[in-house]
Design an enzyme around this catalytic site. Structure first.
Site, mmCIF file in Angstrom:
data_model
loop_
_atom_site.group_PDB
_atom_site.id
_atom_site.type_symbol
_atom_site.label_atom_id
_atom_site.label_comp_id
_atom_site.label_asym_id
_atom_site.label_seq_id
_atom_site.Cartn_x
_atom_site.Cartn_y
_atom_site.Cartn_z
ATOM 1 N N GLY A 1 0.800 -1.223 0.000
ATOM 2 C CA GLY A 1 0.000 0.000 0.000
ATOM 3 C C GLY A 1 0.828 1.265 0.000
ATOM 4 N N ARG B 1 -2.806 8.749 3.142
ATOM 5 C CA ARG B 1 -3.120 9.599 4.293
ATOM 6 C C ARG B 1 -1.890 9.903 5.138
ATOM 7 N NH1 ARG B 1 -7.802 6.323 7.036
ATOM 8 N NH2 ARG B 1 -7.403 7.814 8.717
ATOM 9 N N LYS C 1 4.343 3.471 3.441
ATOM 10 C CA LYS C 1 3.708 3.456 4.761
ATOM 11 C C LYS C 1 4.338 2.453 5.716
ATOM 12 C CE LYS C 1 -0.432 1.671 5.165
ATOM 13 N NZ LYS C 1 -1.897 1.474 5.235
ATOM 14 N N GLY D 1 -6.853 -4.200 -3.931
ATOM 15 C CA GLY D 1 -7.502 -4.826 -2.794
ATOM 16 C C GLY D 1 -6.684 -5.934 -2.166
ATOM 17 N N GLY E 1 -16.444 -3.788 9.801
ATOM 18 C CA GLY E 1 -17.232 -4.934 9.386
ATOM 19 C C GLY E 1 -17.546 -5.822 10.575
ATOM 20 N N ASN F 1 -14.066 -7.499 12.416
ATOM 21 C CA ASN F 1 -13.013 -8.185 11.671
ATOM 22 C C ASN F 1 -11.704 -7.409 11.822
ATOM 23 O OD1 ASN F 1 -11.476 -9.624 9.834
ATOM 24 N ND2 ASN F 1 -12.403 -8.653 8.046
ATOM 25 N N ARG G 1 30.963 11.095 20.056
ATOM 26 C CA ARG G 1 30.661 10.791 18.657
ATOM 27 C C ARG G 1 31.094 9.371 18.297
ATOM 28 N NH1 ARG G 1 33.169 15.828 15.616
ATOM 29 N NH2 ARG G 1 32.655 14.547 13.784
ATOM 30 N N TYR H 1 37.985 19.372 23.318
ATOM 31 C CA TYR H 1 37.715 18.559 22.132
ATOM 32 C C TYR H 1 38.855 17.572 21.918
ATOM 33 C CZ TYR H 1 37.351 16.991 17.329
ATOM 34 O OH TYR H 1 37.289 16.204 16.217
ATOM 35 N N ASN I 1 42.973 18.105 14.979
ATOM 36 C CA ASN I 1 43.186 16.893 14.190
ATOM 37 C C ASN I 1 43.035 17.071 12.695
ATOM 38 O OD1 ASN I 1 40.421 17.389 14.695
ATOM 39 N ND2 ASN I 1 39.886 15.286 14.199
#
Length: 456
Positions: free
Chosen positions: A11, A15, A22, A78, A140, A170, A332, A365, A385
């Site tokens: 699908g 929306r 999705k 479907g 349904g 369902n 990091r 650092y 560095n």
């Protein structure tokens, strides 16, 4: 009995209003489709076919590591048409096929096992998951016979007044006898207002052939699907609650579970305390007896036991036992911090190794460096560095004291037991047991201000 699964993931999800398919939207750090695949595997189903359509290459790329097979649905006509696209996958197989959707990630392995067991032990040709809800509007309805078998499924708009009072709906998840499904799938018709082929019609076809259809109810939240960003948030909330409850049941203290965000693959040791606002992502492993004060982000890292972290970011790194990090530190990727180390406020470490019992307390650092044990970095130290083209390495030995506002110009080596005077810019190797001073000598010019009439 042989079991396999077909997973509907073709699908578009209009929306969602997204360029991402999705089923690839993430819930607690993992794509929805991968949640379902992993659940099916946990339930003992190894042979899984994913039906792809829109964004097929992206879906394949994201699921490739799960070692699934694929069927392609060119046009989304479907759910019945989607399963029909997996016909080649099913041909020649005998046993049970589970049919699930890639946008319903809350289904559990226990429910999958119960569905298949219920289906096979009762000799059904088709079995469906249902839910009992207080407000079934729009869903349904499942109409059962007196003996509990499914008689029919009726869409909301087609229900009589009496049928509208039925609150069993369902859930759109099934298992079928493979041969019975194959015999029925070609008989589907798209003679409906949407012009689509519905998988629910297979139930009607099986019943018309005198086959038994079963249904087993489960909690509604397990069957919640995602069709919008609002529903994605609702599903995420349920998943977070499950994850957080799991950790609390296993001895982790979450002071405010509703505001603690832990991804699905994170491991946490007992007696660790986690304050609100923490985001723990990826395959992070946190040891026992740690304290995570509010508002840190940790991703794909190993935090060993006894570590304390305050308001910091740690990415793809390892933090040794009894170390403290933060507040406002940034570790990091590819950093290894030793045991009983102090990484203080506004310290950044990048792709470096820090030895045990070393202190880097603030405003420093360290990048592309190997630092030994029991060193002390003064405030404002910078490992320089990068020369504009290449990153270079710095090596600092054991028991080194580095004064405030020191620049270490890489590549450079500072040997064991040496001292560097504050304000130095070090460009050459510092021998062991020595003091390095690399700054201009101070000159005081008396009455300089007076002579220039600069005094205010």
């Amino acid at each position: 009995m042989y079991n396999c699964a077909v997973l509907l993931a073709a699908g578009e999800g209009k929306r969602m209003k997204s360029a991402t398919p999705k089923v690839l939207h993430k819930v607690c750090g993992k794509e929805m489709v991968n949640h379902v695949i992993d659940t099916l595997r946990e339930a003992g189903i190894e042979d899984i076919n994913v039906i792809v359509g829109r964004g097929a290459e992206k879906v394949k790329e994201s699921t490739h590591s799960r070692k699934v097979s694929y069927s392609f649905q060119e046009k989304q006509l479907g759910t019945g048409h989607a399963v029909k696209c997996a016909k080649e996958f099913l041909l020649g197989k005998k046993g049970t096929v589970a049919v699930f959707t890639g946008d319903a990630p809350l289904i559990t392995a226990d429910t999958v096992k119960k569905l298949i067991s219920f289906h096979e032990s009762n000799g059904y040709k088709g079995t469906m998951l249902t839910s009992i809800v207080q407000n079934p509007y729009g869903y349904g309805r499942v109409i059962r016979k007196n003996n509990g078998e499914v008689n029919k499924i009726i869409e909301h708009k087609d229900c009589t007044e009496e049928e509208l009072r039925i609150n069993e709906i369902n859930a759109g998840m099934y298992c079928f006898d493979i041969e019975a499904l194959l015999n029925s799938i070609d008989k589907l018709s798209n003679g409906n207002a949407q012009g689509e082929y519905y998988l629910t019609d297979v139930i009607e076809i099986l019943k018309s052939n005198g086959q038994k259809i079963g249904a087993i109810p489960v909690e509604f939240e397990e069957t919640m699907g995602v069709n919008s960003r609002l529903q994605l948030a609702d599903v995420g909330k349920v998943m977070r609650r499950r994850i957080n409850n799991y950790h609390m049941e296993n001895g982790v203290t979450l002071l405010d579970p509703e505001n603690t965000y832990i991804n699905s693959e994170v491991e946490i040791g007992r007696d660790t305390i986690i304050y609100p606002g923490n985001i723990i992502e990826g395959k992070t492993v946190i040891g026992e007896n740690c304290i995570l004060y509010p508002n840190s982000r940790i991703e794909d890292s190993v935090i060993e036991k006894g570590v304390t972290i305050q308001s910091s970011v740690i990415l793809e790194s390892r933090i040794g036992e009894n170390t403290t990090v933060g507040p406002f530190a940034y570790i990091r990727p590819e950093s290894i911090i030793g045991e009983s180390v102090r990484i203080g406020d506004f310290v950044e470490v990048k792709k470096s190794v820090i030895g045990n019992n070393t202190k880097v307390s603030h405003l420093t650092y360290i990048g592309d460096a190997e630092v030994g044990e029991k060193c002390n970095f003064g405030c404002g130290t910078v490992v320089v560095n990068y020369d504009g083209k290449v990153k270079h390495k710095t090596i600092v030995g054991n028991n080194v004291f580095i004064g405030c506002n020191t620049n270490l110009i890489s590549p450079v080596k500072v040997n064991d037991n040496s001292y560097i005077a504050a304000g130095s810019t070090i460009t050459e190797e510092v021998p062991g047991n020595s003091l390095a001073i690399a700054r201009a000598r101070q000159i005081n010019k008396e009455e300089w201000v007076t002579k220039r009439e600069l005094k205010k």
